[in-house]
Design an enzyme around this catalytic site. Structure first.
Site, PDB file in Angstrom:
ATOM      1  N   ASN A 131       0.848  -1.195   0.000  1.00 54.48           N
ATOM      2  CA  ASN A 131       0.000   0.000   0.000  1.00 54.48           C
ATOM      3  C   ASN A 131       0.889   1.252   0.000  1.00 54.48           C
ATOM      4  O   ASN A 131       0.802   2.102   0.903  1.00 54.48           O
ATOM      5  CB  ASN A 131      -0.933  -0.011   1.208  1.00 54.48           C
ATOM      6  N   HIS A 178      -8.302   3.493   8.514  1.00 51.09           N
ATOM      7  CA  HIS A 178      -8.821   2.227   8.000  1.00 51.09           C
ATOM      8  C   HIS A 178     -10.253   1.961   8.437  1.00 51.09           C
ATOM      9  O   HIS A 178     -11.022   1.354   7.680  1.00 51.09           O
ATOM     10  CB  HIS A 178      -7.923   1.068   8.446  1.00 51.09           C
TER      11      HIS A 178
END
Length: 412
Positions: A254, A285
């Protein structure tokens, strides 16, 4: 003036707080109002990408207005002119990255939109000369797109074939835990995570291919002259699977989100930037408790890995054979540490996550705590500060020596 810069920084900090707060409200609504434990009503994916873009742009505008000391990356990304409303909406809501990203800097996006991204990269590769004094045709992304689509097909096939055979939650099954030797539990967990990762490989590689197909993502040329289309790539699969440290794994996983965390938090947080960065990542998140367990565990893992690297690694650099032994050991340790850390991220809830950790007797938590307490290590910020102080002292010594020489010359 200093007061205007301070007010400007406070404004952009409030922009960051409001944007992240709105994202958290959306995530709470999705999890606890719509459907807990399911992703059927997941509308927060695009919100997460837009949050990255809005906050990145806010700090880049701040860097364009500030007169303080900036890092090279902050200078490159600084926005010197306030974007128009159309430019702002185009950057945040363009069709290429609205669903799955990856995020990108405003300057890179505008260079693509204005058709100057190829010229800028050509100039950089020509050591600053005007396009290398040779007009190069715009490179075609066809080969990169086809390669990434093949990677997508392989990743999707692998995931659909294996994820039902190797579910992560089987590692907390009471019969499995009580009847399986511990080393086989470790092997199973590694294989289960290995079967889970292609899902992310598929999504991020497909998003990267979509941007490349539109012509966005050119990043100069390799040494052999072939074009690189990895400007906004989100992962490097081989570097992930063969990572020999916790940091190397995170640096290749990521990637654009890691860059965003570094730019808006790690480089700007005055106190304990590592812990602040992991906490921000958890908040971004979502609100599942497993996310927070994962990132809190990640803080300890990162500090322990840093301590081991600084204190133990030098002893293995005496020869190539010792270095290879060290790489094998750290690769295995890194894979086990990543699997151990990420289990709550997959299980989501507190109960199953603590059940897993208790079945392992919290062994890696305790090991990390022991390593951090026993092995001393300076933070990177302190190391950088020490290097700056040493350079300043050396500069003072040189200047004093020069002054003494000048005085001697004058007296002569």
């Amino acid at each position: 003036s200093n007061s205007s810069c301070l007010c400007c920084f406070c404004f952009f900090r409030y922009c960051f707080i409001v944007t992240l707060g709105y994202l958290i409200v959306c995530q709470i609504t999705r999890v606890y109002v719509f459907d807990y434990g399911m992703y059927s009503a997941d509308f927060t994916g695009p919100m997460m990408v837009i949050t990255q873009k809005i906050t990145s742009m806010a700090f880049e505008i701040h860097d364009g207005k500030t007169e303080g000391q900036l890092t090279p990356s902050q200078k490159y990304l600084a926005i010197s002119r306030m974007p128009s409303l159309l430019e702002y909406l185009s950057y945040n809501c363009n069709f290429m990255g609205i669903l799955a990203g990856p995020t990108c800097s405003y300057n890179d996006y505008m260079a693509f939109m204005e058709g100057t991204s190829y010229q800028r990269r050509h100039q950089e590769n020509a050591n600053g000369k005007e396009n290398g004094k040779a007009k190069q045709p715009e490179p075609s992304p066809k080969r990169a797109v086809v390669s990434k689509l093949c990677t997508c097909a392989i990743s999707l096939t692998t995931y659909l074939s294996l994820y039902r055979l190797l579910p992560v939650d089987h590692s907390i099954d009471e019969h499995f835990v009580s009847t399986t030797p511990f080393y086989l539990q470790v092997v199973y967990l590694y294989l289960a995570m290995l079967a889970l990762r292609p899902k992310y490989y598929f999504v991020w590689t497909l998003a990267d291919a979509i941007n490349n197909a539109a012509g966005f993502g050119f990043n100069g040329y390799d040494a052999d002259g072939s074009p690189r289309w990895d400007l906004i790539s989100n992962l490097r699969i081989l570097d992930i699977e063969f990572a020999t440290s916790f940091k190397l794994f995170l640096d290749n996983w990521n990637i654009q989100t890691a860059q965003w965390l570094k730019r808006v938090c790690y480089e700007r947080c005055p106190v304990n930037p590592t812990a602040a960065t992991f906490l921000l990542s958890a908040m971004w998140h979502g609100v599942y408790p497993g996310y927070y367990l994962t990132f809190v565990t990640g803080i300890g893992m990162t500090m322990a890995a840093r301590a081991v690297r600084h204190n133990i690694r030098p002893y293995f650099l005496v020869s190539d054979s010792h270095k290879r032994v060290y790489d094998v050991i750290t690769w295995a340790s890194t894979q086990v540490a990543i699997c151990y850390t990420v289990v709550p991220f997959v299980l989501l809830a507190v109960g199953p996550s603590l059940k897993f950790y208790s079945s392992w007797y919290f062994c890696l938590h305790l090991l990390c705590l022991l390593v951090v307490l026993v092995l001393p290590v300076k933070s990177r910020r302190r190391q950088a500060r020490a290097k700056e102080d040493a350079a300043q002292d050396e500069q003072r010594d040189h200047s004093s020596t020069d002054n003494n020489c000048n005085q001697k010359d004058k007296s002569t």
